[in-house]
Design an enzyme around this catalytic site. Sequence first.
Site, short mmCIF file in Angstrom:
data_model
loop_
_atom_site.label_atom_id
_atom_site.label_comp_id
_atom_site.label_asym_id
_atom_site.label_seq_id
_atom_site.Cartn_x
_atom_site.Cartn_y
_atom_site.Cartn_z
N ASP A 82 0.75 -0.98 0.04
CA ASP A 82 0.06 -0.02 0.04
C ASP A 82 0.92 1.39 -0.05
OD1 ASP A 82 1.00 -0.42 2.51
OD2 ASP A 82 -0.95 -0.65 3.38
N ASN A 151 -7.42 -2.41 14.31
CA ASN A 151 -8.73 -2.87 14.10
C ASN A 151 -8.77 -4.01 12.97
OD1 ASN A 151 -8.08 -1.55 11.63
ND2 ASN A 151 -9.30 0.06 11.81
N HIS A 153 -7.09 -4.33 10.23
CA HIS A 153 -6.72 -4.02 9.10
C HIS A 153 -5.52 -4.70 8.37
CE1 HIS A 153 -5.18 -0.13 10.08
NE2 HIS A 153 -4.00 -0.59 9.19
N GLU A 158 -9.52 -1.69 5.33
CA GLU A 158 -10.06 -1.45 6.71
C GLU A 158 -11.49 -2.44 7.00
OE1 GLU A 158 -8.78 0.59 8.83
OE2 GLU A 158 -8.26 2.71 7.97
#
Length: 262
Positions: A82, A151, A153, A158
């Site tokens: 990314d 979280n 990810h 996400e």
Amino acid sequence: MASGVKAYSNGKNKNIRLYVCKDYEALSKKAALIVAAQVNTKPESVLGLATGSSPVGMYKELIKLCKEGSVDFSKVCSYNLDEYFPIEPTNDQSYRYFMNENLFYGINIPLDCTHVPKGNAADIKKEAADYDRAVANAGGIDLQVLGIGGNGHIGFNEPTDTFILPTHVVDLKEDTIKANARFFASIDDVPKRAISMGIGTIFAAHSIVLIASGKAKAKAIKDTLEANVNPQVPASILQLHQNVYVVIDEEAASLLNEYKPE
Ligand code: GLP
């Protein structure tokens, strides 16, 4: 087995090999050995690489192994997960800059064989489609390195209502922006969007090594390995993959209850 590393398995996810390491140093060494073994077995490996603080120790270890001649990256090519968007590759907060400084300049990989999504592309949707095509043309990813967000990810996938499969542009969640603000002068400087390999791109990798350390990752690791597979915990998709190493430290493993010593 490297010292300070215990191997675990679980009846439900026999495809996942879990290594719980004494501390971050042991974890970094173990993960580096997995990457080095991949490259030694197949010198022209295609590696999928990750940024964040989690892989920094592993990259240091790989630089050491390369300098002492234990691993040769001269035929390797790499695709990173990314990049922020928009961002220039020369910006010291870009993932391209991070990879150059933390790994590429320290090993003998040809720089033009390293790929990070272009966060300054004029047409970012085209960049995303081109990126998946480039990964496929390279023959797919042999070993994908992953960190994990608090979280759940992976890359910048996400929590969402459905798994997003191809490389795509993402609106970052508030908690991800807050977590990543530690690297920027102020939270307002953190880009609000990113381009990320999709869950499908990651899942297509032949093998995957997920690394995590510290208490802040314990819940995400528990949900990844023990919750039902669901897109609100993007990393939980790994339960369905055939070839996954999870290399974590004792704090990150502290909430697990389903794994038993091998
Ligand atoms: C970012 C990256 C992820 C990384 C995550 C965790 O959001 N896009 O690839 O896994 O941060 O980072 P850290 O290892 O610093 O906790």
